[in-house]
Write an enzyme that holds these catalytic residues in place. Structure first.
Site, PDB file in Angstrom:
ATOM      1  N   GLY A  33      -4.912  25.165  22.094  1.00  0.00           N
ATOM      2  CA  GLY A  33      -3.470  25.390  22.159  1.00  0.00           C
ATOM      3  C   GLY A  33      -2.703  24.086  22.182  1.00  0.00           C
ATOM      4  CD  GLU A  40      -3.055   3.199  23.372  1.00  0.00           C
ATOM      5  OE1 GLU A  40      -2.420   4.177  23.806  1.00  0.00           O
ATOM      6  OE2 GLU A  40      -4.248   2.990  23.656  1.00  0.00           O
ATOM      7  N   GLY A  80      -1.743  23.115  27.591  1.00  0.00           N
ATOM      8  CA  GLY A  80      -2.096  21.946  28.404  1.00  0.00           C
ATOM      9  C   GLY A  80      -1.327  21.941  29.709  1.00  0.00           C
ATOM     10  CD  GLU A  99      -9.718   6.616  28.901  1.00  0.00           C
ATOM     11  OE1 GLU A  99      -8.863   5.707  28.746  1.00  0.00           O
ATOM     12  OE2 GLU A  99     -10.357   7.121  27.978  1.00  0.00           O
ATOM     13  CB  CYS A 137      -7.979   4.384  24.728  1.00  0.00           C
ATOM     14  SG  CYS A 137      -9.578   5.095  25.093  1.00  0.00           S
ATOM     15  CE  LYS A 174      -4.329  21.253  25.086  1.00  0.00           C
ATOM     16  NZ  LYS A 174      -4.137  20.671  23.717  1.00  0.00           N
TER      17      LYS A 174
END
Ligand code: NAD
Length: 480
Positions: free
Chosen positions: A215, A387, A221, A259, A293, A184
Site C-alpha cells: 500500500g 542526500e 504505512g 534508518e 543510503c 509494509k
C-alpha cells in the site's frame, strides 16, 4: 501455501504480482478495491498490480500478528533458527526468481540484482539463523536471572532502494528474537516482498508470524506506524518520514528504529593509493544508480592531489554506461529530483566534469540519469549537504587533516564513510573522529555481522548482527 487470492487475478510468469495481501498464513483479497501499478523503470511499462492496502488491511494483519505472538515467542530459539535456515535455503533455491523480480521492478542490472540484491539478503538471513541458534537469551547475573524477550509485534516499513535487503534486515532479526511482523514495503517495489512472503510460507513459518500489507506510505504505512497493536516500528527511508514516525512512536511511548539518509564522506588521506581510492569510491557511489543510503557521495582529496583525483574520477565514471552497468533510478519523480539537484549544483558554483542533467544520449525511455561528477564543490552548498539518491558524486578539496575532518563531519548525517591511508593506524585514528556509524578502512569489505546504522540525523538504532537482534529484544530480570 502460495496460492492466489480468492477472486484475485495474478500476473503469471517469471515475475509475479499477487493481487492479494499475505495475512495470517494465506493470501487474501484486500479490504479495498484500490490497486498500485508496478512499473519497470527501464521500459516504463506496467508489469503488474498489487493491492493498495488500507487501514482495515493493516488492522487485520496486526491482529493476526498479535494472535501469533505468544506461540512464536515461546518457540525455542533453536526452532526459530531452523525456520530461518530453511528460509535461507529457499532463497538460495529461488535465487534467479528473486534477482529477476528485483531487475523488473527496480531496474537493477541482472548481475547486480543477483550478486547484491539477492545474495546479500540471503547471507543476512543465514547470519540470523546462526545468531538465533547461538544467542544467550537468558543468563544468571548475581542473584538475578536475566531474560531477553521479544519486544512484541513489529511494524516494518521499508524503502525501494534495496527492496529485499531492507525487508530481511528487519524481518530476520525480528523473527529470530521471537517477534511477529507486519511489513509494509515500498509501493515501487512490492513484488520481491510478495515473493519473500511466499518463501516464508513455504519454509513453514506458522500463520500470522509474518504478514504483508502492500500500500501507499501515507495510508497503509501511516496506519501501521500509528496502530496501537504494534510494539515497535522499524522504518527505513527518508528523514522527513522518519521524523514523523519517530514523533508518532514517541507520543505512544513505543519502541522505534529509524534508518534514514546519509551523505557519507570518502576521505582520501595524503599518501593513500589514490587510483584505488577513487575507483572504489566511484563504484561505491554509482552502484545501484546511486540509490544507496550509505553511499560515499562526498569525495575528499588533499589539495596537492585534487586535480589528479578529478581526472581519475572522470575516467572511472565513464565506465558506468547508462543502460549497461548503470541502471535507471526507480521512478520519474526520483529522476526529476536527481536532475534538479544537478542543476542546483551548477547554479551554486559546482563544476560538472562528467555527466549532467540531460537525458543520456539516445535514451528517451527509462528513468536514466547520467553518471555525474562535480568538482570544486563548496562544503556548504546544497549538493554537498543533501542526500541526492542518484548517480552524483561531489569532489571536495581539503587543506589539512583538521579541514578534512571538519568537512567530513559537516552535515546533519552520519551513516557511513571511508578512509584511505598508507598508514592504517592513522586512517583508523581519523575514522574514530568521524561522527558516523560505519567506516570502511582502505576498501574494507561488507560484513553482514557488523552493526549498521546512523549517528546524528541518519537514524536511531542498529541493524544486522547481534546488535540488530538486540533491537527486537527487551530485558526482564527475576531476583532470587
Ligand atoms: P519515503 O521515506 O517516502 O518512503 C519509505 C517508506 O515509507 C515507503 O514504504 C513508504 O511507503 C513509507 N511511507 C511514506 N510516507 C509514510 C508515512 N507518512 N507514514 C508511514 N510510512 C510512510 O522515501 P521515498 O519517497 O521512497 O524516497 C524519498 C527519499 O528518501 C529518497 O530520495 C532518499 O533521499 C531517501 N531514501 C532513503 C533511503 C535509505 O535507505 N536511507 C531509502 C529510500 C529513500
Amino acid at each position: 501455501m502460495d496460492g492466489t487470492a480468492e477472486g484475485g487475478q495474478d500476473t503469471q510468469g517469471a515475475v509475479r504480482a499477487r493481487d492479494a495481501q499475505y495475512i495470517d498464513g494465506r493470501w487474501r483479497p484486500a479490504a479495498g478495491g484500490g490497486r498500485i501499478d508496478v512499473v519497470d523503470p527501464v521500459t516504463e511499462k506496467v508489469i503488474g498490480q498489487v493491492p493498495a492496502g488500507t487501514a482495515e488491511d493493516v488492522d487485520t494483519a496486526v491482529r493476526a500478528a498479535r494472535a501469533a505472538l505468544p506461540g512464536w515467542a515461546a518457540t525455542p530459539p533453536a526452532e526459530r533458527a531452523a525456520v530461518l535456515g530453511a528460509v535461507r535455503d529457499l532463497m538460495v533455491a529461488r535465487r534467479a526468481e528473486i534477482a529477476a523480480t528485483v531487475t523488473a521492478e527496480l531496474g537493477a542490472p541482472p548481475a547486480f540484482a543477483t550478486a547484491v540484491h539477492t545474495d546479500m539478503p540471503t547471507a543476512v538471513m543465514g547470519s540470523f539463523a546462526a545468531i538465533a541458534a547461538a544467542y544467550t537469551f537468558e543468563e544468571q547475573v548475581g542473584n538475578s536471572r536475566v531474560f531477553q524477550e521479544p519486544v512484541g509485534v513489529v511494524g516494518a516499513i521499508t524503502p525501494w532502494n534495496y527492496p529485499l535487503h531492507q525487508v530481511v534486515a528487519k524481518a530476520a532479526p525480528a523473527l529470530a528474537a521471537g517477534c511477529t511482523v507486519v511489513l509494509k514495503p515500498a509501493e515501487d517495489t512490492p513484488l520481491v516482498a510478495q515473493l519473500f512472503a511466499a518463501i516464508l510460507d513455504e519454509a513453514g513459518l506458522p500463520a500470522g508470524v509474518f504478514n504483508l500489507v502492500t500500500g501507499l506510505g501515507p495510508v497503509a504505512g501511516q496506519a501501521l506506524a500509528e496502530h496501537p497493536g504494534v510494539d515497535l516500528v522499524s522504518f527505513t527511508g527518508s528523514t522527513a518520514v522518519g521524523r514523523q514516525i519517530g514523533a508518532t512512536a514517541g507520543a505512544a511511548v513505543k519502541r522505534v528504529a529509524l534508518e534514514l539518509g546519509g551523505k557519507s564522506a570518502n576521505v582520501i588521506l595524503p599518501g593513500a593509493d589514490l587510483a584505488r581510492a577513487v575507483n572504489v569510491g566511484i563504484a561505491n557511489v554509482f552502484a545501484n544508480s546511486g540509490q544507496t543510503c550509505s553511499a560515499w557521495t562526498r569525495m575528499l582529496v588533499d589539495a596537492a592531489r585534487y586535480d589528479e583525483a578529478v581526472e581519475l574520477a572522470v575516467t572511472a565514471a565513464a565506465k558506468y554506461v547508462p543502460g549497461e552497468r548503470l541502471g535507471p533510478v526507480v521512478n520519474a519523480k526520483q529522476r526529476e529530483r536527481v536532475r534538479g539537484y544537478i542543476r542546483r549544483g551548477v547554479a551554486e558554483g559546482g563544476r560538472i566534469v562528467a555527466g549532467g542533467p540531460e537525458a543520456p544520449d539516445g535514451m528517451d525511455t527509462g528513468y536514466f540519469v547520467r553518471p555525474t561528477v562535480f568538482a570544486d564543490v563548496a562544503p556548504g552548498t546544497t549538493i554537498a549537504q543533501e542526500e541526492i539518491f542518484g548517480p552524483v558524486v561531489v569532489l571536495m578539496k581539503y587543506e589539512d587533516e583538521a579541514d578534512a575532518l571538519r568537512i567530513a563531519n559537516g552535515t546533519v548525517y552520519g551513516l557511513a564513510g571511508a578512509v584511505w591511508g598508507a598508514d592504517e593506524a592513522a586512517a583508523v585514528a581519523f575514522a574514530r573522529r568521524m561522527d558516523t556509524g560505519q567506516v570502511d578502512i582502505n576498501g574494507g569489505r561488507f560484513n553482514p555481522l557488523a552493526p549498521f546504522g546512523g549517528y546524528k540525523q541518519s537514524g536511531v538504532g542498529r541493524e544486522l548482527g547481534v546488535h540488530g537482534l538486540a533491537e527486537y529484544l527487551q530485558t526482564k530480570s527475576l531476583q532470587f
